[in-house]
Design an enzyme around this catalytic site. Structure first.
Site, PDB file in Angstrom:
ATOM      1  N   ASN A 215      -3.639  -5.820  12.888  1.00  0.00           N
ATOM      2  CA  ASN A 215      -5.044  -5.421  12.782  1.00  0.00           C
ATOM      3  C   ASN A 215      -5.943  -6.220  13.723  1.00  0.00           C
ATOM      4  O   ASN A 215      -7.107  -6.510  13.405  1.00  0.00           O
ATOM      5  CB  ASN A 215      -5.550  -5.489  11.334  1.00  0.00           C
ATOM      6  CG  ASN A 215      -5.050  -4.318  10.495  1.00  0.00           C
ATOM      7  OD1 ASN A 215      -4.905  -3.210  11.004  1.00  0.00           O
ATOM      8  ND2 ASN A 215      -4.768  -4.567   9.229  1.00  0.00           N
TER       9      ASN A 215
ATOM     10  N   HIS B 163      -6.660 -10.834  -1.179  1.00  0.00           N
ATOM     11  CA  HIS B 163      -5.973 -10.534   0.091  1.00  0.00           C
ATOM     12  C   HIS B 163      -6.803 -11.084   1.245  1.00  0.00           C
ATOM     13  O   HIS B 163      -7.801 -10.496   1.654  1.00  0.00           O
ATOM     14  CB  HIS B 163      -5.826  -9.018   0.218  1.00  0.00           C
ATOM     15  CG  HIS B 163      -4.840  -8.570   1.258  1.00  0.00           C
ATOM     16  ND1 HIS B 163      -4.177  -9.433   2.104  1.00  0.00           N
ATOM     17  CD2 HIS B 163      -4.386  -7.320   1.586  1.00  0.00           C
ATOM     18  CE1 HIS B 163      -3.374  -8.739   2.898  1.00  0.00           C
ATOM     19  NE2 HIS B 163      -3.480  -7.454   2.605  1.00  0.00           N
TER      20      HIS B 163
ATOM     21  N   TYR C 202      -7.680  -8.076   7.071  1.00  0.00           N
ATOM     22  CA  TYR C 202      -8.714  -7.454   6.243  1.00  0.00           C
ATOM     23  C   TYR C 202      -9.925  -8.390   6.115  1.00  0.00           C
ATOM     24  O   TYR C 202      -9.964  -9.432   6.749  1.00  0.00           O
ATOM     25  CB  TYR C 202      -8.106  -6.998   4.908  1.00  0.00           C
ATOM     26  CG  TYR C 202      -6.984  -6.013   5.179  1.00  0.00           C
ATOM     27  CD1 TYR C 202      -7.283  -4.763   5.736  1.00  0.00           C
ATOM     28  CD2 TYR C 202      -5.654  -6.361   5.021  1.00  0.00           C
ATOM     29  CE1 TYR C 202      -6.272  -3.876   6.088  1.00  0.00           C
ATOM     30  CE2 TYR C 202      -4.628  -5.470   5.363  1.00  0.00           C
ATOM     31  CZ  TYR C 202      -4.948  -4.237   5.899  1.00  0.00           C
ATOM     32  OH  TYR C 202      -3.959  -3.359   6.270  1.00  0.00           O
TER      33      TYR C 202
ATOM     34  N   THR D  26       0.849  -1.197   0.000  1.00  0.00           N
ATOM     35  CA  THR D  26       0.000   0.000   0.000  1.00  0.00           C
ATOM     36  C   THR D  26       0.884   1.247   0.000  1.00  0.00           C
ATOM     37  O   THR D  26       1.768   1.383   0.836  1.00  0.00           O
ATOM     38  CB  THR D  26      -0.915  -0.064   1.241  1.00  0.00           C
ATOM     39  OG1 THR D  26      -1.871  -1.108   1.016  1.00  0.00           O
ATOM     40  CG2 THR D  26      -1.640   1.243   1.505  1.00  0.00           C
TER      41      THR D  26
ATOM     42  N   ASN E 286      -3.463 -10.324   6.966  1.00  0.00           N
ATOM     43  CA  ASN E 286      -3.254  -9.032   7.636  1.00  0.00           C
ATOM     44  C   ASN E 286      -4.513  -8.360   8.185  1.00  0.00           C
ATOM     45  O   ASN E 286      -4.575  -7.132   8.290  1.00  0.00           O
ATOM     46  CB  ASN E 286      -2.517  -8.064   6.701  1.00  0.00           C
ATOM     47  CG  ASN E 286      -1.189  -8.633   6.246  1.00  0.00           C
ATOM     48  OD1 ASN E 286      -0.766  -9.675   6.732  1.00  0.00           O
ATOM     49  ND2 ASN E 286      -0.525  -7.976   5.320  1.00  0.00           N
TER      50      ASN E 286
END
Ligand code: 8OZ
Length: 353
Positions: free
Chosen positions: A235, A175, A180, A28, A178
């Site tokens: 996260n 994805h 998400y 990102t 992490n």
């Protein structure tokens, strides 16, 4: 595979022929104002086309998948046109590039969604802050997705995959790492649903499998890969039974002819690479702090088929040439990782420069 087990040897990832086993990891960079890919991004990715395969930064398949500042999307015609510029810049230099489809779920804030509450499996906020246009703010408490909202979201992954190919990109990476959205479904601390999308491991993995099937239906299995990060607490993800979860996930993703399984090896208390090798059956990409020696060793031993490098690619656009020649690497400037302009983005020198 009859292809040489060497980092610098040509190979194939699913349907995609690649010049080497060196992958540029998704990163990102927050340089897509209006969620639109642009000419600066085309220049950045074009500069890195000597990677065997580039994974784009996280790109949302739906408007409600936005979080962070200025991440790109793949749900509008204008975004498709923007990505066409990126795909063309990479292909003109002989490279290959897949779009990473990232729906952030609860890792968001109403500031990114025209005031709407972010959506997630359950109404449980992740602990942490997010950098918004007005500085750091606590992550918002999301709204639990209604049953009727889940199918359209699954379709959005298929549509975004079709859009990726329409833009000339070589495929997609889903994805599911992490913390998400797909990872939120997988993790019991983020998913406390009592319907078919939560509870048992089969139920928690149902969303991931459904979005993979949606992408496969749109563009074919050989252009669809998945990224996972077992053991990564990033996260606010916690899964006390991660070994059981990923035993199921790696098996469920296997036997489908998917292009790859990409693992951010966050060193869970089990050998995730060996588990994936045992269960998945397709190409394995490993990522996480690799240097040339470890990359070559893992490829030679068959632990991995491809190695993804992240921040080294930020500051070394010609990373494959540098690794081949054992040339010195430029260190990345972390202050320019997220947002800004060409500085720390397209101005890193190549060896020849
Ligand atoms: C660091 C900062 C912002 C986003 C990920 C998309 O972890 C990210 C990310 C990482 O996959």
């Amino acid at each position: 595979m009859t292809e040489a087990r060497d980092l610098f040897a040509p190979a194939t990832i699913g349907d995609i022929p690649v010049a080497s086993r060196i992958v540029m990891a998704p990163m990102t960079r927050n340089r897509a104002p209006g969620n639109l890919p642009n000419a600066l991004m085309a220049e950045y990715y074009g500069q890195r086309a000597s990677a065997g395969l580039i994974m784009t930064e996280g790109t949302t398949p739906a408007a409600n998948g936005r979080g962070y500042i200025d991440i790109p999307g793949l749900y509008s015609d204008a975004q498709v046109e923007g990505w066409r510029g990126v795909a063309d810049a990479v292909h003109a230099k002989g490279g290959r590039i897949v779009a990473q489809l990232m729906h952030v779920g609860r890792i968001s804030h109403p500031d990114f969604q025209e005031g709407a509450q972010p959506v997630a499996p359950s109404a449980i906020a992740a602990k942490g802050d997010i950098f918004t246009f007005e500085g750091m703010k606590p992550l918002a408490t999301p709204r639990a997705l209604e049953q009727a909202e889940i199918e359209p979201l699954i379709k959005a992954y298929g549509d975004a995959s079709a859009n990726a190919v329409k833009a000339g990109l070589d495929g997609v990476e889903i994805h599911s790492a992490n913390g998400y959205l797909p990872n939120q479904f997988l993790a019991p601390n983020a998913n406390q649903r009592t319907d078919q999308w939560g509870g048992s491991v089969e139920n928690r993995a149902r969303f991931l499998i459904a979005i993979v099937e949606s992408a496969v239906k749109a563009i074919g299995a050989g252009r669809v890969g998945v990224r996972i990060s077992p053991g990564n607490p990033f996260n606010d993800i916690a899964d006390p039974a991660a070994e059981e979860t990923y035993e199921y996930v790696t098996k469920a993703l296997g036997g489908r002819g998917l292009a790859f399984l990409h693992i951010l090896d966050a060193r869970p208390p089990f050998d995730i690479a060996a588990m994936a090798r045992r269960n998945f059956g397709g190409p394995i990409i490993l990522n996480g702090g690799y240097d040339k020696a470890r990359a070559q060793a893992d490829i030679a031993s068959g632990r991995a088929d491809f190695i993804a490098f992240g921040s080294k690619f930020i500051s070394n656009p010609d990373l494959p040439a540098r690794l081949l020649k054992d040339a010195p690497l430029t260190a990345p400037d972390t202050a320019t990782f997220y947002g800004g302009n060409a500085k720390g983005y397209t101005d890193y020198p190549t060896l020849a420069a």
